[in-house]
Design a protein around this motif. Structure first.
Motif, mmCIF file in Angstrom:
data_model
loop_
_atom_site.group_PDB
_atom_site.id
_atom_site.type_symbol
_atom_site.label_atom_id
_atom_site.label_comp_id
_atom_site.label_asym_id
_atom_site.label_seq_id
_atom_site.Cartn_x
_atom_site.Cartn_y
_atom_site.Cartn_z
ATOM 1 N N LEU A 62 -2.496 4.807 6.650
ATOM 2 C CA LEU A 62 -2.928 3.741 5.772
ATOM 3 C C LEU A 62 -3.721 2.723 6.491
ATOM 4 O O LEU A 62 -3.799 2.438 7.491
ATOM 5 C CB LEU A 62 -1.495 2.883 5.242
ATOM 6 N N ALA A 76 0.948 -1.015 0.088
ATOM 7 C CA ALA A 76 0.139 0.070 -0.167
ATOM 8 C C ALA A 76 0.696 1.310 -0.038
ATOM 9 O O ALA A 76 0.555 2.124 -0.799
ATOM 10 C CB ALA A 76 -0.909 -0.059 1.124
ATOM 11 N N ARG A 127 0.916 4.001 -2.934
ATOM 12 C CA ARG A 127 0.580 5.356 -2.338
ATOM 13 C C ARG A 127 1.968 6.212 -3.087
ATOM 14 O O ARG A 127 1.523 7.609 -3.706
ATOM 15 C CB ARG A 127 0.445 5.779 -1.168
#
Length: 551
Positions: free
Chosen positions: A231, A181, A185
């Motif tokens: 996150l 993730a 990002r």
């Protein structure tokens, strides 16, 4: 052969195989003709291009080449000399043979090529996240660097410093998902980030194109800001602490491995300096080399007696009397110059060299205390606190030199204590059990938690010089120092101020009720003989007068 061919670029591989096929078909047809026709064994040479096509193009290529080879042989006479035509059954049997062998070979080579492609893909992919790995990173860098400086290749190494906490609390699957993730990002923050690679459990590499040093710095700062936003991973909000190091293609001679190494040097420098990002410079590498060279000589110079212990006096502010001193290590270089502790002690503390260095300090401090008065303080690292043999030796040294343990005080920083508070508490309690003093060094710059202060068996606090520096210039500094002194006294501790450099600081500290002070205003750390000479010249009354006067 299939593995070798698949290692070539697609265009080059296609052209090479196609050229070889045409050459082999032409050569085979010519050889059959000049050797007399299809009556002889030479038609079986046509299996060579069939097998070559199987290696390069798999089943379809092998069958197509087998049909072409069979057709060429069908046009060939049985006997060239008499121009006798070959029977239809003869060339049909040969065509079937080509097709069967081509089909089998094409199927086998197809399986081999697919297995090789899978192996190559796995070798370049992180198995847990599916991101390309360090092998893929080096290859991608080499391809882009080969295009020259006009592409502006840059590299950012991102370390998630707290990934270990996620591993412990939520398991490896969540940690891997967090890395994926984070990579996604960061990649979306700038179009010049062309690819993301996973280098280790906690590290990502970002490959950039079309950037210069200034743009690389701007991108890294922006990544640091957005990278630390929460996150949501597997329905759990997580926050990652990022540290980054970047490097840039400085010349056409820059190599992939050089860029990777430089970004790591920069990232480690950022960690040491407690910064979010550092950009590589030649100074960083030079400083690292010099530090490594220094560290490599520590043990040798301990044996050569090139290390010394200097002593900085501590004054009791109530009456100006010297109440003790702090033993500070000094290293004398090859040319007789003193090497600043800041250049080597941080590295020494992280290695096994800290044990012999601390033993040297303890032995010299005990020897000095045996021939002088007052309390002598020495610094211990976190590694020292876990070295029971060293603690035993410290107590044995005190007995050997005939000094009471109360004449010794160990100083340890807040940050060192926080590495293992329970273990530190156990080690310090052992020293206190024998009467030795324990002081928290650089108080106020670390965690400064009342929680740990009330549980640690300590006898003193040392206010860091950064707070003392503002006394007399900043009212907030004075309020803060007053609070630190009150905290220490509320816990029954002796409070010492470090880094006193002006008479105004001396006066304010005495007025605030600080117990002790040390700093260049009184004396720098002095060799043993110079320290004793300074003691002979010290006049306590002069410091009482200084405290009563503003000028």
């Amino acid at each position: 052969m299939g593995a070798w061919l698949s290692g070539l670029s697609p265009g080059l591989r296609h052209g090479l195989i196609l050229g070889l096929l045409m050459a082999c078909l032409a050569l085979g047809t010519w050889l059959v003709y000049v050797t007399g026709g299809t009556r002889y064994a030479t038609p079986y040479l046509m299996l060579v291009p069939v097998l070559l096509a199987a290696a390069g193009y798999g089943l379809g290529g092998a069958l197509a080449t087998a049909l072409v080879a069979g057709g060429l042989m069908a046009l060939m006479p049985l006997d060239v000399a008499t121009q006798q035509p070959q029977p239809t059954l003869n060339w049909l049997i040969r065509l079937c043979l080509y097709l069967v062998i081509g089909g089998v070979a094409g199927s086998l080579f197809g399986l081999l090529n697919r297995a090789h492609a899978t192996s190559e893909r796995l070798a370049r992919t992180d198995p847990r996240t599916g991101l390309p790995n360090q092998v893929a990173l080096e290859e991608a860098l080499r391809r882009r660097l080969a295009l020259g400086r006009r592409r502006g290749v840059g590299l950012i190494l991102v370390r998630l410093t707290d990934i270990g906490d996620v591993l412990e609390a939520l398991g490896p699957e969540t940690a891997d998902a967090m890395v994926m993730a984070m990579g996604d990002r960061l990649a979306r923050q700038d179009r010049r980030i062309v690819e993301v690679f996973r280098f280790s459990n906690s590290e990502l590499y970002l490959l950039l194109e079309g950037v210069g040093p200034a743009e690389l710095e701007e991108i890294a700062i922006r990544l640091a800001e957005v990278g630390e936003e929460n996150l949501v991973v597997q329905e759990v909000p997580l926050r990652a602490q990022l540290v980054m190091g970047s490097s840039w293609q400085a010349s056409e001679a820059t190599t992939a491995r050089a860029l990777i190494r430089e970004s790591r040097v920069a990232m480690l420098a950022a960690m040491e300096k407690h910064r979010l990002h550092c950009r590589y410079s030649a100074d960083l590498a030079r400083d690292k080399r010099e530090a490594l060279q220094l560290i490599s000589h520590v043990r040798r110079d301990l044996e050569r007696d090139r290390f010394e212990l200097h002593f900085q006096p501590k004054l009791r502010l109530a009456d100006g009397q010297v109440c003790g001193c702090e033993g500070l290590i000094r290293w004398r270089g090859e040319r007789g110059q003193l090497i600043a502790p800041g250049l080597f002690m941080a590295k020494v503390e992280s290695t096994s060299l800290i044990a012999p260095v601390t033993r040297f300090v303890a032995e010299r401090a005990c020897r000095f205390a045996g021939a002088s008065e007052g309390v002598v303080g020495i610094n211990l690292s976190v590694r020292n606190l876990h070295d029971e043999a060293l603690l035993d030796e410290l107590l044995a040294l005190a007995r050997r030199h005939g000094i009471a343990p109360e004449r010794l005080e160990v100083e340890i920083t807040e940050s060192a204590l926080m590495h293992d508070l329970v273990g530190a508490q156990r080690a310090l309690a052992r020293l206190r059990g024998h009467g030795m003093g324990v002081s928290i060094d650089d108080f106020g710059t670390g965690f400064s938690s009342f929680e740990y202060l009330q549980h640690l068996p300590i006898t003193g606090l040392k206010i860091d010089r950064t707070f003392v520096k503002g006394l007399g210039e900043d009212t907030r500094s004075q309020c803060l120092v007053a609070c630190l002194i009150e905290v220490g006294h509320a816990l029954g501790l002796v409070v010492t101020a470090e880094g006193v450099e002006t008479r105004e600081q001396h006066r304010i500290l005495r007025q605030l009720g600080c117990d002790q002070a040390q700093g260049f205003l009184y004396a720098k750390a002095l060799p043993e003989d110079d320290y004793r000479a300074w003691l002979g010249e010290h006049r306590p009354a002069a410091w009482l007068e200084a405290a009563e006067s503003r000028h």
